[in-house]
Design a protein around this motif. Sequence first.
Motif, PDB file in Angstrom:
ATOM      1  N   MET A   1       0.815  -1.222   0.000  1.00 21.47           N
ATOM      2  CA  MET A   1       0.000   0.000   0.000  1.00 21.47           C
ATOM      3  C   MET A   1       0.841   1.261   0.000  1.00 21.47           C
ATOM      4  O   MET A   1       0.452   2.281  -0.576  1.00 21.47           O
ATOM      5  N   SER A   2       1.988   1.222   0.652  1.00 26.40           N
ATOM      6  CA  SER A   2       2.827   2.419   0.729  1.00 26.40           C
ATOM      7  C   SER A   2       3.379   2.824  -0.626  1.00 26.40           C
ATOM      8  O   SER A   2       3.824   3.959  -0.796  1.00 26.40           O
ATOM      9  N   SER A   3       3.351   1.909  -1.604  1.00 21.81           N
ATOM     10  CA  SER A   3       3.873   2.218  -2.934  1.00 21.81           C
ATOM     11  C   SER A   3       2.855   2.937  -3.813  1.00 21.81           C
ATOM     12  O   SER A   3       3.203   3.445  -4.878  1.00 21.81           O
ATOM     13  N   LEU A   4       1.595   2.966  -3.398  1.00 18.65           N
ATOM     14  CA  LEU A   4       0.552   3.599  -4.206  1.00 18.65           C
ATOM     15  C   LEU A   4       0.699   5.111  -4.148  1.00 18.65           C
ATOM     16  O   LEU A   4       1.000   5.677  -3.096  1.00 18.65           O
ATOM     17  N   PRO A   5       0.469   5.821  -5.269  1.00 21.85           N
ATOM     18  CA  PRO A   5       0.623   7.287  -5.280  1.00 21.85           C
ATOM     19  C   PRO A   5      -0.423   7.989  -4.427  1.00 21.85           C
ATOM     20  O   PRO A   5      -1.589   7.584  -4.390  1.00 21.85           O
ATOM     21  N   LYS A   6      -0.011   9.054  -3.771  1.00 19.93           N
ATOM     22  CA  LYS A   6      -0.902   9.830  -2.912  1.00 19.93           C
ATOM     23  C   LYS A   6      -1.967  10.590  -3.693  1.00 19.93           C
ATOM     24  O   LYS A   6      -3.020  10.940  -3.162  1.00 19.93           O
ATOM     25  N   ASP A   7      -1.688  10.852  -4.966  1.00 21.29           N
ATOM     26  CA  ASP A   7      -2.630  11.629  -5.773  1.00 21.29           C
ATOM     27  C   ASP A   7      -3.998  10.967  -5.848  1.00 21.29           C
ATOM     28  O   ASP A   7      -5.022  11.646  -5.966  1.00 21.29           O
ATOM     29  N   LEU A   8      -4.032   9.651  -5.791  1.00 20.54           N
ATOM     30  CA  LEU A   8      -5.308   8.939  -5.878  1.00 20.54           C
ATOM     31  C   LEU A   8      -6.209   9.284  -4.701  1.00 20.54           C
ATOM     32  O   LEU A   8      -7.406   9.534  -4.867  1.00 20.54           O
ATOM     33  N   GLU A   9      -5.635   9.291  -3.514  1.00 22.07           N
ATOM     34  CA  GLU A   9      -6.422   9.640  -2.335  1.00 22.07           C
ATOM     35  C   GLU A   9      -6.856  11.098  -2.361  1.00 22.07           C
ATOM     36  O   GLU A   9      -7.998  11.430  -2.034  1.00 22.07           O
ATOM     37  N   GLU A  10      -5.960  11.967  -2.763  1.00 23.97           N
ATOM     38  CA  GLU A  10      -6.281  13.397  -2.793  1.00 23.97           C
ATOM     39  C   GLU A  10      -7.406  13.687  -3.778  1.00 23.97           C
ATOM     40  O   GLU A  10      -8.288  14.516  -3.496  1.00 23.97           O
ATOM     41  N   SER A  11      -7.399  13.003  -4.912  1.00 22.03           N
ATOM     42  CA  SER A  11      -8.491  13.195  -5.873  1.00 22.03           C
ATOM     43  C   SER A  11      -9.813  12.695  -5.296  1.00 22.03           C
ATOM     44  O   SER A  11     -10.878  13.276  -5.561  1.00 22.03           O
ATOM     45  N   GLY A  12      -9.770  11.641  -4.496  1.00 22.92           N
ATOM     46  CA  GLY A  12     -10.979  11.144  -3.857  1.00 22.92           C
ATOM     47  C   GLY A  12     -11.529  12.128  -2.842  1.00 22.92           C
ATOM     48  O   GLY A  12     -12.744  12.362  -2.765  1.00 22.92           O
ATOM     49  N   TYR A  13     -10.634  12.730  -2.060  1.00 25.88           N
ATOM     50  CA  TYR A  13     -11.066  13.739  -1.084  1.00 25.88           C
ATOM     51  C   TYR A  13     -11.656  14.961  -1.775  1.00 25.88           C
ATOM     52  O   TYR A  13     -12.630  15.550  -1.299  1.00 25.88           O
ATOM     53  N   VAL A  14     -11.063  15.337  -2.911  1.00 26.32           N
ATOM     54  CA  VAL A  14     -11.581  16.489  -3.664  1.00 26.32           C
ATOM     55  C   VAL A  14     -13.001  16.225  -4.144  1.00 26.32           C
ATOM     56  O   VAL A  14     -13.859  17.128  -4.160  1.00 26.32           O
ATOM     57  N   ASP A  15     -13.282  14.972  -4.511  1.00 26.82           N
ATOM     58  CA  ASP A  15     -14.619  14.609  -4.985  1.00 26.82           C
ATOM     59  C   ASP A  15     -15.614  14.417  -3.848  1.00 26.82           C
ATOM     60  O   ASP A  15     -16.767  14.045  -4.081  1.00 26.82           O
ATOM     61  N   GLY A  16     -15.169  14.605  -2.606  1.00 19.40           N
ATOM     62  CA  GLY A  16     -16.070  14.529  -1.468  1.00 19.40           C
ATOM     63  C   GLY A  16     -16.137  13.178  -0.788  1.00 19.40           C
ATOM     64  O   GLY A  16     -17.041  12.930   0.020  1.00 19.40           O
ATOM     65  N   ALA A  17     -15.191  12.296  -1.083  1.00 22.76           N
ATOM     66  CA  ALA A  17     -15.200  10.958  -0.472  1.00 22.76           C
ATOM     67  C   ALA A  17     -14.716  11.039   0.971  1.00 22.76           C
ATOM     68  O   ALA A  17     -13.863  11.857   1.317  1.00 22.76           O
ATOM     69  N   THR A  18     -15.272  10.194   1.810  1.00 20.53           N
ATOM     70  CA  THR A  18     -14.822  10.114   3.198  1.00 20.53           C
ATOM     71  C   THR A  18     -13.569   9.254   3.281  1.00 20.53           C
ATOM     72  O   THR A  18     -13.139   8.643   2.289  1.00 20.53           O
ATOM     73  N   LEU A  19     -12.982   9.193   4.467  1.00 22.54           N
ATOM     74  CA  LEU A  19     -11.768   8.405   4.667  1.00 22.54           C
ATOM     75  C   LEU A  19     -12.009   6.933   4.355  1.00 22.54           C
ATOM     76  O   LEU A  19     -11.198   6.287   3.678  1.00 22.54           O
ATOM     77  N   PHE A  20     -13.127   6.403   4.840  1.00 26.37           N
ATOM     78  CA  PHE A  20     -13.413   4.993   4.590  1.00 26.37           C
ATOM     79  C   PHE A  20     -13.734   4.741   3.125  1.00 26.37           C
ATOM     80  O   PHE A  20     -13.380   3.691   2.587  1.00 26.37           O
ATOM     81  N   GLN A  21     -14.411   5.677   2.461  1.00 32.83           N
ATOM     82  CA  GLN A  21     -14.712   5.503   1.038  1.00 32.83           C
ATOM     83  C   GLN A  21     -13.443   5.479   0.208  1.00 32.83           C
ATOM     84  O   GLN A  21     -13.337   4.706  -0.752  1.00 32.83           O
ATOM     85  N   VAL A  22     -12.472   6.322   0.572  1.00 28.97           N
ATOM     86  CA  VAL A  22     -11.184   6.297  -0.127  1.00 28.97           C
ATOM     87  C   VAL A  22     -10.518   4.938   0.057  1.00 28.97           C
ATOM     88  O   VAL A  22      -9.978   4.353  -0.893  1.00 28.97           O
ATOM     89  N   PHE A  23     -10.560   4.446   1.288  1.00 30.50           N
ATOM     90  CA  PHE A  23      -9.963   3.128   1.561  1.00 30.50           C
ATOM     91  C   PHE A  23     -10.671   2.034   0.780  1.00 30.50           C
ATOM     92  O   PHE A  23     -10.028   1.216   0.126  1.00 30.50           O
ATOM     93  N   TRP A  24     -11.989   2.007   0.804  1.00 30.18           N
ATOM     94  CA  TRP A  24     -12.756   0.906   0.233  1.00 30.18           C
ATOM     95  C   TRP A  24     -12.833   0.949  -1.292  1.00 30.18           C
ATOM     96  O   TRP A  24     -12.791  -0.092  -1.947  1.00 30.18           O
ATOM     97  N   ARG A  25     -12.934   2.156  -1.845  1.00 35.58           N
ATOM     98  CA  ARG A  25     -13.157   2.281  -3.289  1.00 35.58           C
ATOM     99  C   ARG A  25     -11.892   2.538  -4.090  1.00 35.58           C
ATOM    100  O   ARG A  25     -11.878   2.323  -5.298  1.00 35.58           O
TER     101      ARG A  25
END
Length: 289
Positions: free
Chosen positions: A172-196
């Motif tokens: 998991m640590s190798s995955l780019p951070k941009d993916l999570e940041e784009s999810g937060y920008v779209d309004g996703a919660t912490l768990f939604q970012v993790f799950w989706r």
Amino acid sequence: MSQIIAKKVAIIERRRSVMDLIWRVLLFLWGLSIIFPVVWILVQSLRSNADFFQNIWGVPTQFQWRNYYEAWTGYNIGKSMLNTLYYVGVGLVLGTFLTALNAYALTRITFRGRKLIWSIIMLSLFLPGINALIPQYILMKTLHLTNNLTGLIVLDSFGENVFFLMLLGGFMSSLPKDLEESGYVDGATLFQVFWRIIVPLSTPGIVTVAIFKFLGLYNNFLGPFIYLSDPAKYTIGVNMYQANMRMSYTADWVTMFAGVMIVMVPSIIIYILFQRRIMEGATLGATKG
């Protein structure tokens, strides 16, 4: 000068070929030492007890397929298989989910004390697991979770395995951070970012952990042996141990061998189906971390 270099290269290649041959022979002997006991048990499970005691290295003069029926009914394998299915199935789903969640929290979320938690987790690698046996039993006894398959599932699921956490955390640590940041920008919660986002991208590592967890749970003996006292709740490992104890006064070894072969079938099937995924997932987790 070129002739001298060519001779040295030829000598090195000859040495390498000899070493390769030695390693191949050693690996072949190692593989044979693993396969031979399984084949021997399979052959003996198809003999009669009289033939077995006359010559333990012999082959069946007549195939005794009834040994498998006797093992299934006499050792109550069907009931213990159902117990194992419940124990392994629920423990596998819950344990894999918690491992993925813990790995995500410790590798993708920045919070105070994270490095300290990782250090404590790494320190636990140097502590023998047997040291926790008595405290765990006292805790399970206090919570009235002994002699209970559900309690055993809780113990195995929440008792995190450091190896699995390191494997999945490294992936998991190798995955780019941009993916999570784009999810937060779209309004996703912490768990939604993790799950989706994180879980789908970490599927190879999660599948690897799940396979190892399955093999560990299915072959687990010490936990069920300590915490389960009711024979109706025995898992397959404890059940076959009790069957082995009967050999001291029955000596029905061919039926015992048949039971062992039945018990081995699920593990062999899982290995055949997922051996490539195990190797790929383990390699990805090791190189990307």
